[in-house]
Design a protein around this motif. Structure first.
Motif, PDB file in Angstrom:
ATOM      1  N   SER A  73       0.819  -1.207   0.000  1.00  0.00           N
ATOM      2  CA  SER A  73       0.000   0.000   0.000  1.00  0.00           C
ATOM      3  C   SER A  73       0.856   1.261   0.000  1.00  0.00           C
ATOM      4  O   SER A  73       0.628   2.190  -0.788  1.00  0.00           O
ATOM      5  CB  SER A  73      -0.925  -0.010   1.218  1.00  0.00           C
ATOM      6  OG  SER A  73      -1.620   1.209   1.328  1.00  0.00           O
ATOM      7  N   GLU A  74       1.840   1.304   0.869  1.00  0.00           N
ATOM      8  CA  GLU A  74       2.723   2.480   0.954  1.00  0.00           C
ATOM      9  C   GLU A  74       3.522   2.664  -0.324  1.00  0.00           C
ATOM     10  O   GLU A  74       3.676   3.788  -0.805  1.00  0.00           O
ATOM     11  CB  GLU A  74       3.640   2.336   2.163  1.00  0.00           C
ATOM     12  CG  GLU A  74       2.897   2.430   3.483  1.00  0.00           C
ATOM     13  CD  GLU A  74       3.700   1.948   4.683  1.00  0.00           C
ATOM     14  OE1 GLU A  74       4.900   1.615   4.530  1.00  0.00           O
ATOM     15  OE2 GLU A  74       3.119   1.888   5.788  1.00  0.00           O
ATOM     16  N   ALA A  75       4.029   1.589  -0.893  1.00  0.00           N
ATOM     17  CA  ALA A  75       4.836   1.684  -2.116  1.00  0.00           C
ATOM     18  C   ALA A  75       3.990   2.142  -3.309  1.00  0.00           C
ATOM     19  O   ALA A  75       4.425   2.987  -4.098  1.00  0.00           O
ATOM     20  CB  ALA A  75       5.493   0.344  -2.409  1.00  0.00           C
ATOM     21  N   ILE A  76       2.791   1.609  -3.436  1.00  0.00           N
ATOM     22  CA  ILE A  76       1.910   1.998  -4.538  1.00  0.00           C
ATOM     23  C   ILE A  76       1.478   3.451  -4.376  1.00  0.00           C
ATOM     24  O   ILE A  76       1.471   4.222  -5.340  1.00  0.00           O
ATOM     25  CB  ILE A  76       0.687   1.066  -4.629  1.00  0.00           C
ATOM     26  CG1 ILE A  76       1.117  -0.376  -4.883  1.00  0.00           C
ATOM     27  CG2 ILE A  76      -0.284   1.543  -5.696  1.00  0.00           C
ATOM     28  CD1 ILE A  76       1.943  -0.598  -6.111  1.00  0.00           C
ATOM     29  N   TYR A  77       1.144   3.841  -3.171  1.00  0.00           N
ATOM     30  CA  TYR A  77       0.765   5.237  -2.917  1.00  0.00           C
ATOM     31  C   TYR A  77       1.896   6.181  -3.335  1.00  0.00           C
ATOM     32  O   TYR A  77       1.657   7.159  -4.039  1.00  0.00           O
ATOM     33  CB  TYR A  77       0.409   5.423  -1.441  1.00  0.00           C
ATOM     34  CG  TYR A  77       0.072   6.852  -1.090  1.00  0.00           C
ATOM     35  CD1 TYR A  77      -1.176   7.388  -1.400  1.00  0.00           C
ATOM     36  CD2 TYR A  77       1.007   7.679  -0.468  1.00  0.00           C
ATOM     37  CE1 TYR A  77      -1.490   8.705  -1.096  1.00  0.00           C
ATOM     38  CE2 TYR A  77       0.700   8.999  -0.161  1.00  0.00           C
ATOM     39  CZ  TYR A  77      -0.541   9.500  -0.475  1.00  0.00           C
ATOM     40  OH  TYR A  77      -0.838  10.808  -0.184  1.00  0.00           O
ATOM     41  N   ARG A  78       3.130   5.870  -2.909  1.00  0.00           N
ATOM     42  CA  ARG A  78       4.277   6.705  -3.299  1.00  0.00           C
ATOM     43  C   ARG A  78       4.397   6.803  -4.817  1.00  0.00           C
ATOM     44  O   ARG A  78       4.627   7.874  -5.375  1.00  0.00           O
ATOM     45  CB  ARG A  78       5.580   6.123  -2.739  1.00  0.00           C
ATOM     46  CG  ARG A  78       5.871   6.456  -1.309  1.00  0.00           C
ATOM     47  CD  ARG A  78       7.302   6.113  -0.914  1.00  0.00           C
ATOM     48  NE  ARG A  78       7.773   4.801  -1.339  1.00  0.00           N
ATOM     49  CZ  ARG A  78       7.637   3.683  -0.621  1.00  0.00           C
ATOM     50  NH1 ARG A  78       7.039   3.702   0.554  1.00  0.00           N
ATOM     51  NH2 ARG A  78       8.098   2.544  -1.079  1.00  0.00           N
ATOM     52  N   GLY A  79       4.245   5.669  -5.500  1.00  0.00           N
ATOM     53  CA  GLY A  79       4.361   5.664  -6.948  1.00  0.00           C
ATOM     54  C   GLY A  79       3.264   6.464  -7.625  1.00  0.00           C
ATOM     55  O   GLY A  79       3.515   7.169  -8.609  1.00  0.00           O
ATOM     56  N   LEU A  80       2.033   6.355  -7.135  1.00  0.00           N
ATOM     57  CA  LEU A  80       0.923   7.105  -7.732  1.00  0.00           C
ATOM     58  C   LEU A  80       1.093   8.603  -7.527  1.00  0.00           C
ATOM     59  O   LEU A  80       0.797   9.397  -8.418  1.00  0.00           O
ATOM     60  CB  LEU A  80      -0.407   6.625  -7.153  1.00  0.00           C
ATOM     61  CG  LEU A  80      -0.833   5.209  -7.550  1.00  0.00           C
ATOM     62  CD1 LEU A  80      -2.055   4.774  -6.744  1.00  0.00           C
ATOM     63  CD2 LEU A  80      -1.111   5.115  -9.044  1.00  0.00           C
ATOM     64  N   VAL A  81       1.601   8.999  -6.360  1.00  0.00           N
ATOM     65  CA  VAL A  81       1.859  10.414  -6.108  1.00  0.00           C
ATOM     66  C   VAL A  81       3.009  10.882  -7.003  1.00  0.00           C
ATOM     67  O   VAL A  81       2.923  11.939  -7.652  1.00  0.00           O
ATOM     68  CB  VAL A  81       2.204  10.663  -4.606  1.00  0.00           C
ATOM     69  CG1 VAL A  81       2.742  12.070  -4.386  1.00  0.00           C
ATOM     70  CG2 VAL A  81       0.966  10.419  -3.748  1.00  0.00           C
ATOM     71  N   GLN A  82       4.067  10.098  -7.077  1.00  0.00           N
ATOM     72  CA  GLN A  82       5.222  10.448  -7.915  1.00  0.00           C
ATOM     73  C   GLN A  82       4.830  10.642  -9.381  1.00  0.00           C
ATOM     74  O   GLN A  82       5.324  11.557 -10.042  1.00  0.00           O
ATOM     75  CB  GLN A  82       6.270   9.339  -7.818  1.00  0.00           C
ATOM     76  CG  GLN A  82       7.501   9.534  -8.671  1.00  0.00           C
ATOM     77  CD  GLN A  82       8.449   8.343  -8.571  1.00  0.00           C
ATOM     78  OE1 GLN A  82       8.288   7.461  -7.749  1.00  0.00           O
ATOM     79  NE2 GLN A  82       9.414   8.307  -9.466  1.00  0.00           N
ATOM     80  N   ASP A  83       3.912   9.807  -9.872  1.00  0.00           N
ATOM     81  CA  ASP A  83       3.483   9.905 -11.265  1.00  0.00           C
ATOM     82  C   ASP A  83       2.376  10.938 -11.478  1.00  0.00           C
ATOM     83  O   ASP A  83       1.906  11.115 -12.593  1.00  0.00           O
ATOM     84  CB  ASP A  83       2.996   8.547 -11.767  1.00  0.00           C
ATOM     85  CG  ASP A  83       4.136   7.551 -11.971  1.00  0.00           C
ATOM     86  OD1 ASP A  83       5.304   7.903 -11.706  1.00  0.00           O
ATOM     87  OD2 ASP A  83       3.847   6.417 -12.402  1.00  0.00           O
ATOM     88  N   GLY A  84       1.915  11.577 -10.404  1.00  0.00           N
ATOM     89  CA  GLY A  84       0.872  12.591 -10.535  1.00  0.00           C
ATOM     90  C   GLY A  84      -0.515  12.029 -10.741  1.00  0.00           C
ATOM     91  O   GLY A  84      -1.435  12.747 -11.145  1.00  0.00           O
ATOM     92  N   VAL A  85      -0.705  10.749 -10.466  1.00  0.00           N
ATOM     93  CA  VAL A  85      -2.018  10.123 -10.643  1.00  0.00           C
ATOM     94  C   VAL A  85      -2.968  10.553  -9.527  1.00  0.00           C
ATOM     95  O   VAL A  85      -4.157  10.745  -9.754  1.00  0.00           O
ATOM     96  CB  VAL A  85      -1.899   8.583 -10.684  1.00  0.00           C
ATOM     97  CG1 VAL A  85      -3.252   7.908 -10.790  1.00  0.00           C
ATOM     98  CG2 VAL A  85      -0.988   8.157 -11.847  1.00  0.00           C
ATOM     99  N   ILE A  86      -2.416  10.695  -8.326  1.00  0.00           N
ATOM    100  CA  ILE A  86      -3.193  11.180  -7.191  1.00  0.00           C
ATOM    101  C   ILE A  86      -2.411  12.300  -6.508  1.00  0.00           C
ATOM    102  O   ILE A  86      -1.184  12.339  -6.601  1.00  0.00           O
ATOM    103  CB  ILE A  86      -3.529  10.049  -6.179  1.00  0.00           C
ATOM    104  CG1 ILE A  86      -2.250   9.429  -5.607  1.00  0.00           C
ATOM    105  CG2 ILE A  86      -4.408   8.988  -6.805  1.00  0.00           C
ATOM    106  CD1 ILE A  86      -2.495   8.427  -4.498  1.00  0.00           C
ATOM    107  N   PRO A  87      -3.108  13.207  -5.834  1.00  0.00           N
ATOM    108  CA  PRO A  87      -2.391  14.278  -5.131  1.00  0.00           C
ATOM    109  C   PRO A  87      -1.621  13.744  -3.925  1.00  0.00           C
ATOM    110  O   PRO A  87      -2.030  12.754  -3.313  1.00  0.00           O
ATOM    111  CB  PRO A  87      -3.492  15.237  -4.693  1.00  0.00           C
ATOM    112  CG  PRO A  87      -4.758  14.448  -4.744  1.00  0.00           C
ATOM    113  CD  PRO A  87      -4.554  13.321  -5.705  1.00  0.00           C
ATOM    114  N   GLY A  88      -0.520  14.398  -3.590  1.00  0.00           N
ATOM    115  CA  GLY A  88       0.322  13.959  -2.485  1.00  0.00           C
ATOM    116  C   GLY A  88      -0.051  14.480  -1.170  1.00  0.00           C
ATOM    117  O   GLY A  88      -0.797  15.060  -0.647  1.00  0.00           O
TER     118      GLY A  88
END
Length: 138
Positions: A123-138
């Motif tokens: 969960s933490e790794a996917i969240y970091r990746g989605l934020v890094q790619d701009g898919v979700i806000p950080g």
């Protein structure tokens, strides 16, 4: 080969783009950490880009074809793909539950992961990746 088998072959070949081509435009991806699904091919494609970077030594170790019921209650052909992988040094085991429509395309994709400590790392790794790619806000 049906869509689930083509998806598995593409993932095992490291071709995530080909794997995502097996999804319908309105694909729903049910995550083990998010109550509502990720919806639509663009969102799910972005998620799979993160998964490709995050999972190490990803491999399917079993497959169970059959029939099942979608989250909407529709009876369809279904496949359960048993996998193992490593995320941030943590061993992860899980299943991908795949439902196919009459046109042999993947309409829903549900992931279940064990143990809980592995789920938290994923969960933490996917969240970091989605934020890094701009898919979700950080």
């Amino acid at each position: 080969m049906n869509a689930a088998e083509r998806f598995r072959a593409a993932i095992e070949a490291g071709d995530f783009d080909a794997a995502v081509e097996e999804f319908t435009e309105d694909i729903r991806f049910f995550s083990p950490v998010k109550f509502t699904p990720f919806e639509g091919i663009d969102t799910v494609r972005a998620l799979f880009r993160v998964l490709q970077r995050t999972f190490e030594d990803f491999r399917y170790v079993g497959e169970f074809p059959g029939e099942g019921q979608t989250p909407d209650g529709e009876n369809t052909r279904a496949h359960v793909l048993h996998f193992r992988t490593v995320v941030d040094g943590k061993q992860v085991e899980g299943i991908d539950l795949i439902h196919l429509n009459a046109q042999d395309r993947i309409t829903t994709f549900t992931v279940m992961i064990r143990p809980m400590s592995s789920l938290q790392v994923v969960s933490e790794a996917i969240y970091r990746g989605l934020v890094q790619d701009g898919v979700i806000p950080g």
